[in-house]
Design a protein around this motif. Structure first.
Motif: not given
Length: 126
Positions: A70-74, A83-93
């Motif tokens: 997607g679009n990225i603006f500095a 850039v990719t961002i993935a979310v997990y239920d916890s830091f440990a996971k």
């Protein structure tokens, strides 16, 4: 005697309900973790072969993509190429997913396809 069984079963049911409630409260208080990756594609063909594998691995380890390209603006400094961002239920996971043998097994393909800088950051408490 029948009253004793009823009381015992009621206590067991209460303990079970309490345990489930406590587990639910604990899950709510655990902050989510975010894996942020800055990516530069160095071999598009290798990237095309790598993407389905890494996508499946992230999903199977409990991750969900929030951003993927997607679009990225500095705002400050130079913007990464991708850039990719993935979310997990916890830091440990998140940490377990990114240090797993399956993740390490993809390293040769990843290194051929992309240059990447990734890190895990813990979100704010819920």
């Amino acid at each position: 005697m029948k009253t004793a069984y009823t009381a015992a079963l009621s206590m067991l049911a209460g303990i079970a309900v309490g345990a489930v409630a406590i587990e639910g409260l604990h899950a709510q208080s655990t902050p989510k973790a975010y894996v942020v990756s800055e990516i530069e594609v160095i071999d598009q063909g290798a990237q095309n072969a790598y993407l389905p594998k890494v996508t499946e691995l992230i999903k199977s380890s409990g991750g969900t993509f929030l951003a993927r390209g997607g679009n990225i603006f500095a705002v400050e400094g130079e913007a990464p190429k991708r850039v990719t961002i993935a979310v997990y239920d916890s830091f440990a996971k998140a940490q377990a997913a990114r240090t797993s043998p399956e993740w390490k097994a993809l390293a040769p393909e990843r290194n051929k396809a992309i240059k990447v800088r990734s890190f895990i950051t813990e979100g704010l408490p819920n």
